[in-house]
Design an enzyme around this catalytic site. Structure first.
Site, short mmCIF file in Angstrom:
data_model
loop_
_atom_site.label_atom_id
_atom_site.label_comp_id
_atom_site.label_asym_id
_atom_site.label_seq_id
_atom_site.Cartn_x
_atom_site.Cartn_y
_atom_site.Cartn_z
N GLY A 93 13.14 31.90 53.31
CA GLY A 93 13.00 31.66 51.88
C GLY A 93 13.97 30.64 51.30
O GLY A 93 14.03 30.47 50.08
N HIS A 100 24.34 28.74 49.97
CA HIS A 100 24.69 29.45 48.74
C HIS A 100 24.56 30.95 48.92
O HIS A 100 23.72 31.43 49.68
CB HIS A 100 23.80 28.99 47.57
CG HIS A 100 22.34 28.93 47.88
ND1 HIS A 100 21.78 27.92 48.63
CD2 HIS A 100 21.31 29.75 47.55
CE1 HIS A 100 20.48 28.12 48.74
NE2 HIS A 100 20.17 29.23 48.11
N HIS A 102 23.57 34.33 46.96
CA HIS A 102 22.96 34.92 45.76
C HIS A 102 23.73 36.20 45.48
O HIS A 102 23.84 37.07 46.37
CB HIS A 102 21.50 35.31 46.02
CG HIS A 102 20.56 34.18 46.27
ND1 HIS A 102 19.68 33.70 45.32
CD2 HIS A 102 20.31 33.45 47.39
CE1 HIS A 102 18.94 32.72 45.84
NE2 HIS A 102 19.31 32.55 47.10
#
Ligand code: 5GP
Length: 114
Positions: A93, A100, A102
């Site tokens: 995804g 990064h 989340h």
């Protein structure tokens, strides 16, 4: 599909973001398409395209990103429970080719993830 590195534009301030933390190694800002009441992205200033690209040189930087995540969780009121996610490459995804974290919170999460 892994597209333009829009996060570099956020780092360079050529596009706006709701930034909540900045230091010499990373920047954190609210996700434009939040998947939870709190959804923050924590990104290194250094361009590391995917999690699979981390090297020994990045050891301290990765630790720093996690420390910032824990501090932000407290600051944002989700210290009682939150989820950290790293999507690595397209099948998982990942859409932006810049590593990064989340940071998600403010609701209950199910397992396994979708
Ligand atoms: P990925 O799918 O690569 O793990 O996560 C990329 C995240 O970046 C997505 O959650 C998406 O909503 C967020 N995103 C993409 N473009 C922008 C943008 O221009 N500004 C902000 N704040 N978030 C973005």
């Amino acid at each position: 599909m892994l597209s333009d590195n829009i996060f570099l534009k956020i780092i360079n301030k050529s596009i706006p973001a709701r930034v909540i933390h900045e230091d010499d190694q990373c920047i954190a800002f609210h996700d434009i398409n939040a998947q939870a009441p709190v959804h923050v992205l924590i990104i290194p200033r250094k361009v590391i395209p995917t999690h699979a690209d981390v090297t020994e040189e990045d050891r301290a930087l990765l630790g720093h990103l996690h420390l910032v995540a824990a501090q932000l969780a407290t600051k944002l009121g989700i210290g009682e429970g939150y989820r950290l996610v790293v999507n690595c490459k397209e099948p998982a995804g990942q859409t932006v080719p810049h590593l990064h974290l989340h940071l998600l919170g403010g609701r209950n999460f199910s397992w396994p993830p979708g």
